[in-house]
Scaffold this active site. Sequence first.
Site, PDB file in Angstrom:
ATOM      1  N   LYS A 267      -5.204  26.685  63.897  1.00 30.36           N
ATOM      2  CA  LYS A 267      -5.225  28.129  64.138  1.00 30.36           C
ATOM      3  C   LYS A 267      -6.132  28.428  65.334  1.00 30.36           C
ATOM      4  O   LYS A 267      -7.204  27.836  65.464  1.00 30.36           O
ATOM      5  CB  LYS A 267      -5.681  28.860  62.883  1.00 30.36           C
ATOM      6  CG  LYS A 267      -4.591  28.827  61.806  1.00 30.36           C
ATOM      7  CD  LYS A 267      -4.951  29.606  60.581  1.00 30.36           C
ATOM      8  CE  LYS A 267      -3.895  29.451  59.495  1.00 30.36           C
ATOM      9  NZ  LYS A 267      -2.606  30.112  59.821  1.00 30.36           N
ATOM     10  N   ARG A 342       6.213  27.307  53.472  1.00 33.59           N
ATOM     11  CA  ARG A 342       7.626  27.142  53.111  1.00 33.59           C
ATOM     12  C   ARG A 342       7.944  25.683  52.780  1.00 33.59           C
ATOM     13  O   ARG A 342       8.878  25.412  52.040  1.00 33.59           O
ATOM     14  CB  ARG A 342       8.507  27.696  54.238  1.00 33.59           C
ATOM     15  CG  ARG A 342       8.477  26.924  55.525  1.00 33.59           C
ATOM     16  CD  ARG A 342       8.886  27.766  56.717  1.00 33.59           C
ATOM     17  NE  ARG A 342       7.856  28.759  57.046  1.00 33.59           N
ATOM     18  CZ  ARG A 342       7.952  29.661  58.017  1.00 33.59           C
ATOM     19  NH1 ARG A 342       9.048  29.694  58.769  1.00 33.59           N
ATOM     20  NH2 ARG A 342       6.991  30.513  58.259  1.00 33.59           N
TER      21      ARG A 342
HETATM   22 ZN   LIG Z   1      -0.208  28.005  57.834  1.00 33.20          ZN
END
Ligand SMILES: [Zn+2]
Length: 491
Positions: A267, A342
């Site tokens: 990130k 997911r």
């Molecule tokens: Zn993530």
Amino acid sequence: MRFEASPDEIVATAGDVLVLPVHPAEPLSPLPPVTAEIGAATGVDLRALVARRGLRRAGDHCWVPSAGGIACPDLLLVCVGGPDATDVTDVADLREAAMRCARLLDQPVVVCALDRVVTPGWDPTRVVVEAMAIGLYRFDRYRSADTGPGVERVVLPGSDPDVVHTAAVIGAATNFARDLTNTPAADLTPAAFAGICAEKASELGLGYRELGVAELEEGGFGGILGVGAGSANPPVLVCLESGDPAAPATALVGKGITFDSGGLTLKGSLDAIVTMKDDMGGAAAVLAALTAVRALGVDTHLRVYLPCAENALGPRSQRPGDVLRHRGGRTCEVVNPDAEGRLVLADALAYAREATPARIVDVATLTGSTGLGPDIWGIMGSSQSLVDALLRAGTATGDPGWQLPLWEGYRKNLRSEVADLRNHQADMSKFWNHKAIWAGLYLSEFVADTPWAHLDIAATVFRNRADDVWAAGATGTATRALIEFLRTERV
Ligand SMILES: [Zn+2]
């Protein structure tokens, strides 16, 4: 913290503070009997006070010493209606007033007068107890200094004990989800989370099974294994079961990423990573709802699946371009290791479906790009009646959602040049604002024709700053909606 109904009169109920709901219209209309009685007992002209202090919007308040006329030394007047309110209170106003009121309280014993609040179609006791339980929440376990006991008891004269109990269980479950979500990832590893699930299972008599790395390898759970590969804390799939195994089941699946660094696509900013202990908020909501439903004796068959993994940066982290094989055999090109939710959910959904449940609901901090802000979770699904049932449940309990379309035109974005599917695409610059839908479409590939709904709670799970309604940190989002759904919307 306990909530108690009491058969005593309000003026005679002992406590440290008496919370008295008032309406802004009160200066113009006759005083309701309780307000009049309390006014007479305390010698305070409550009608004039409400006008003088300008209590007009839900949650506006003022403190008044009771001067000994009632069994509590202080009165807290809390406005429960908007400027146009009469004696009827809007349920959203009542909920907000109760949450704002709770944020003002730290006295050990609070008495709450509710017998003059009228909310047509709603039980004010239920609304207020749930909201106060959530408003009174604190997360102090990491503080070294004693922060005091806070509110220990809330007494509700004249309320129905069963309603108080149910609402208190729902509030406590929401706060349990918040505790889990607020716990730092160093302490809530996948194994630690599984340990808490096992404890709850033995406490509540639930079926419990965990699939560790060996079982996940044997069972072909390539998504959970791929995401967990970079961490020193190995992944685990927790399975819980409640109710009659012969009855049609509701399968609940909760995303349990105990920390999401983004993996090799780390990130890019402190803002993006600093709250990522919250990425198991879906699993927390599902576990909390399961415990509440069990505690309330709801007769329903639940199968719960919590894929838990830490998405870390390490020598074995999956690389962009790697291909993994999901449970059931379908392959996925991992374009973006930060689109990991997911991947673990696809395995869990495929596994859940094998047991042929009547319906599947998954809850996940999946994308945060629903465009609905911090108050409203997003929902998508293959069954409109299931989506509608979850939306109804959320609205009824002050934990609302809004539907997004599973837009078929976007399904082509899932196509990979090398595998059956891809989890992302490299260039997102033109596509950033439909990520929630795209993620939902990915999940839909794994539920076949089982009625299914997916809640994206990434935007509602955590608040960076406290305000006069919410404490900073986890919100327990979707917990109340799930409990209400399971209590009222039977298979
Ligand atoms: Zn993530």
